[in-house]
Structures are given as C-alpha cells and as structure tokens.
Write a protein that holds these residues in place. Sequence first.
Motif, PDB file in Angstrom:
ATOM      1  N   ALA A   1      16.546   1.713  -8.013  1.00  0.00           N
ATOM      2  CA  ALA A   1      15.508   2.746  -8.060  1.00  0.00           C
ATOM      3  C   ALA A   1      15.181   3.069  -9.516  1.00  0.00           C
ATOM      4  N   ALA A   2      13.890   2.976  -9.856  1.00  0.00           N
ATOM      5  CA  ALA A   2      13.478   3.141 -11.248  1.00  0.00           C
ATOM      6  C   ALA A   2      12.456   4.244 -11.470  1.00  0.00           C
ATOM      7  N   ALA A   3      11.679   4.583 -10.450  1.00  0.00           N
ATOM      8  CA  ALA A   3      10.583   5.540 -10.635  1.00  0.00           C
ATOM      9  C   ALA A   3      10.109   6.054  -9.282  1.00  0.00           C
ATOM     10  N   ILE A   4       9.269   7.092  -9.342  1.00  0.00           N
ATOM     11  CA  ILE A   4       8.644   7.680  -8.162  1.00  0.00           C
ATOM     12  C   ILE A   4       7.127   7.608  -8.375  1.00  0.00           C
ATOM     13  N   LEU A   5       6.407   7.141  -7.374  1.00  0.00           N
ATOM     14  CA  LEU A   5       4.957   7.025  -7.492  1.00  0.00           C
ATOM     15  C   LEU A   5       4.307   8.410  -7.495  1.00  0.00           C
ATOM     16  N   TYR A   6       3.492   8.669  -8.506  1.00  0.00           N
ATOM     17  CA  TYR A   6       2.843   9.977  -8.652  1.00  0.00           C
ATOM     18  C   TYR A   6       1.676  10.156  -7.687  1.00  0.00           C
TER      19      TYR A   6
ATOM     20  N   LEU B   1       6.253  -2.798 -10.528  1.00  0.00           N
ATOM     21  CA  LEU B   1       6.984  -1.914  -9.633  1.00  0.00           C
ATOM     22  C   LEU B   1       6.582  -2.199  -8.194  1.00  0.00           C
ATOM     23  N   VAL B   2       7.566  -2.155  -7.311  1.00  0.00           N
ATOM     24  CA  VAL B   2       7.385  -2.349  -5.878  1.00  0.00           C
ATOM     25  C   VAL B   2       8.242  -1.312  -5.170  1.00  0.00           C
ATOM     26  N   GLN B   3       8.027  -1.156  -3.867  1.00  0.00           N
ATOM     27  CA  GLN B   3       8.877  -0.223  -3.142  1.00  0.00           C
ATOM     28  C   GLN B   3      10.332  -0.668  -3.264  1.00  0.00           C
ATOM     29  N   LEU B   4      11.212   0.292  -3.459  1.00  0.00           N
ATOM     30  CA  LEU B   4      12.641   0.026  -3.533  1.00  0.00           C
ATOM     31  C   LEU B   4      13.055  -0.887  -2.385  1.00  0.00           C
TER      32      LEU B   4
ATOM     33  N   ASN C   1       0.883  -1.156   0.000  1.00  0.00           N
ATOM     34  CA  ASN C   1       0.000   0.000   0.000  1.00  0.00           C
ATOM     35  C   ASN C   1       0.923   1.209   0.000  1.00  0.00           C
ATOM     36  N   TYR C   2       1.109   1.822  -1.167  1.00  0.00           N
ATOM     37  CA  TYR C   2       2.151   2.808  -1.380  1.00  0.00           C
ATOM     38  C   TYR C   2       1.638   4.242  -1.351  1.00  0.00           C
ATOM     39  N   LEU C   3       2.379   5.093  -0.689  1.00  0.00           N
ATOM     40  CA  LEU C   3       2.073   6.519  -0.605  1.00  0.00           C
ATOM     41  C   LEU C   3       2.576   7.256  -1.837  1.00  0.00           C
ATOM     42  N   THR C   4       1.986   8.411  -2.112  1.00  0.00           N
ATOM     43  CA  THR C   4       2.519   9.324  -3.104  1.00  0.00           C
ATOM     44  C   THR C   4       3.995   9.561  -2.803  1.00  0.00           C
ATOM     45  N   ALA C   5       4.822   9.568  -3.832  1.00  0.00           N
ATOM     46  CA  ALA C   5       6.259   9.844  -3.772  1.00  0.00           C
ATOM     47  C   ALA C   5       7.097   8.672  -3.244  1.00  0.00           C
ATOM     48  N   THR C   6       6.518   7.465  -3.228  1.00  0.00           N
ATOM     49  CA  THR C   6       7.298   6.278  -2.861  1.00  0.00           C
ATOM     50  C   THR C   6       8.326   6.002  -3.947  1.00  0.00           C
ATOM     51  N   VAL C   7       9.558   5.723  -3.532  1.00  0.00           N
ATOM     52  CA  VAL C   7      10.620   5.351  -4.465  1.00  0.00           C
ATOM     53  C   VAL C   7      10.423   3.876  -4.819  1.00  0.00           C
ATOM     54  N   LEU C   8      10.405   3.585  -6.124  1.00  0.00           N
ATOM     55  CA  LEU C   8      10.063   2.254  -6.614  1.00  0.00           C
ATOM     56  C   LEU C   8      11.208   1.601  -7.380  1.00  0.00           C
ATOM     57  N   GLY C   9      11.246   0.274  -7.310  1.00  0.00           N
ATOM     58  CA  GLY C   9      12.138  -0.534  -8.126  1.00  0.00           C
ATOM     59  C   GLY C   9      11.289  -1.452  -8.986  1.00  0.00           C
ATOM     60  N   GLU C  10      11.864  -1.958 -10.073  1.00  0.00           N
ATOM     61  CA  GLU C  10      11.120  -2.822 -10.993  1.00  0.00           C
ATOM     62  C   GLU C  10      11.581  -4.264 -10.861  1.00  0.00           C
ATOM     63  N   VAL C  11      10.655  -5.146 -10.562  1.00  0.00           N
ATOM     64  CA  VAL C  11      10.948  -6.575 -10.495  1.00  0.00           C
ATOM     65  C   VAL C  11      11.183  -7.057 -11.923  1.00  0.00           C
ATOM     66  N   THR C  12      12.370  -7.554 -12.178  1.00  0.00           N
ATOM     67  CA  THR C  12      12.766  -7.932 -13.536  1.00  0.00           C
ATOM     68  C   THR C  12      11.847  -8.972 -14.149  1.00  0.00           C
ATOM     69  N   ALA C  13      11.506 -10.010 -13.413  1.00  0.00           N
ATOM     70  CA  ALA C  13      10.714 -11.116 -13.958  1.00  0.00           C
ATOM     71  C   ALA C  13       9.305 -10.701 -14.376  1.00  0.00           C
TER      72      ALA C  13
ATOM     73  N   ALA D   1      23.818   5.730   2.664  1.00  0.00           N
ATOM     74  CA  ALA D   1      24.573   5.233   1.505  1.00  0.00           C
ATOM     75  C   ALA D   1      23.622   4.622   0.472  1.00  0.00           C
ATOM     76  N   GLU D   2      22.617   3.890   0.932  1.00  0.00           N
ATOM     77  CA  GLU D   2      21.639   3.290   0.018  1.00  0.00           C
ATOM     78  C   GLU D   2      20.787   4.370  -0.648  1.00  0.00           C
ATOM     79  N   LYS D   3      20.432   5.424   0.097  1.00  0.00           N
ATOM     80  CA  LYS D   3      19.693   6.539  -0.501  1.00  0.00           C
ATOM     81  C   LYS D   3      20.522   7.220  -1.576  1.00  0.00           C
ATOM     82  N   THR D   4      21.798   7.448  -1.272  1.00  0.00           N
ATOM     83  CA  THR D   4      22.690   8.087  -2.241  1.00  0.00           C
ATOM     84  C   THR D   4      22.782   7.256  -3.513  1.00  0.00           C
ATOM     85  N   ALA D   5      22.917   5.946  -3.368  1.00  0.00           N
ATOM     86  CA  ALA D   5      22.970   5.054  -4.540  1.00  0.00           C
ATOM     87  C   ALA D   5      21.666   5.122  -5.324  1.00  0.00           C
ATOM     88  N   ALA D   6      20.527   5.116  -4.631  1.00  0.00           N
ATOM     89  CA  ALA D   6      19.222   5.173  -5.294  1.00  0.00           C
ATOM     90  C   ALA D   6      19.039   6.498  -6.040  1.00  0.00           C
TER      91      ALA D   6
END
Length: 117
Positions: free
Chosen positions: A60-65, A46-49, A30-42, A100-105
């Motif tokens: 990190a691939a996208a931001i939830l609108y 999109l799911v939360q990072l 259950n994702y809030l506006t502006a959640t940082v998302l990653g994409e499940v390859t298979a 460090a993980e935020k910086t990478a994302a």
Amino acid sequence: MIEEKAHVGSHILSEVGGLSRDDALLSGGNYLTATVLGEVTASGELVQLNPEGSDGSEVAAAILYRAVDASAATKKGVVNARLTAVRASSLVWPDGITEAEKTAAIKQLKANHIIVR
C-alpha cells in the motif's frame, strides 16, 4: 460506470499544509475516490492494492483523492501519498482482502505517514 462511494476528499480527516497531494499515473481499472493503491515497481504507475501481487502492487503506497477511470489507458490522477489522516470507513479495498491483509496495508500506509483512523 461505477458509482462513487464517497465525495472527493471526504475520506480526509486532516492534511499537513496541503502537502499530501501528488499527481500520479494510474492504470488498470476504474477507481473510486479513497481506493487504496500500490505502485507497480517496473512502471511507477499506481493500481489498486493487490495483496497477492509480486510487482510492487502488494504494498500500500497511497490513497486516491478523486475517482479516475484508467481502465482503458493510463491516466493522471491525484493521490494522497503522505502526511495525511484518512477515514478508515471510507477506504475502498480490493474484493476478497482479508483483515490480516488490511492490517498489513494500514501499517504500510503508516510508513508513508498516512494514518488510518
């Protein structure tokens, strides 16, 4: 039900001609506006990072609108996936993420032309 942290689109500083919004399939939460998302390859969903993931969600691939409840089933949502500047203070990060993980994302988002300010 979770409480919204931000109003729809309030995390956006600028978009290039409205071209930054895409429809996407979301799952797993259950994702809030502006959640940082990653994409499940298979699945392409999109799911939360998840910096600890190994299925694509660690990038990190996208931001939830706008908020989407995809906790019970996959749902369609709108994301900012490119050509956008976003407010750093509005982003919703996973619990326990390190600086460090935020910086990478943030660098990963920049590769998609999503600039965090």
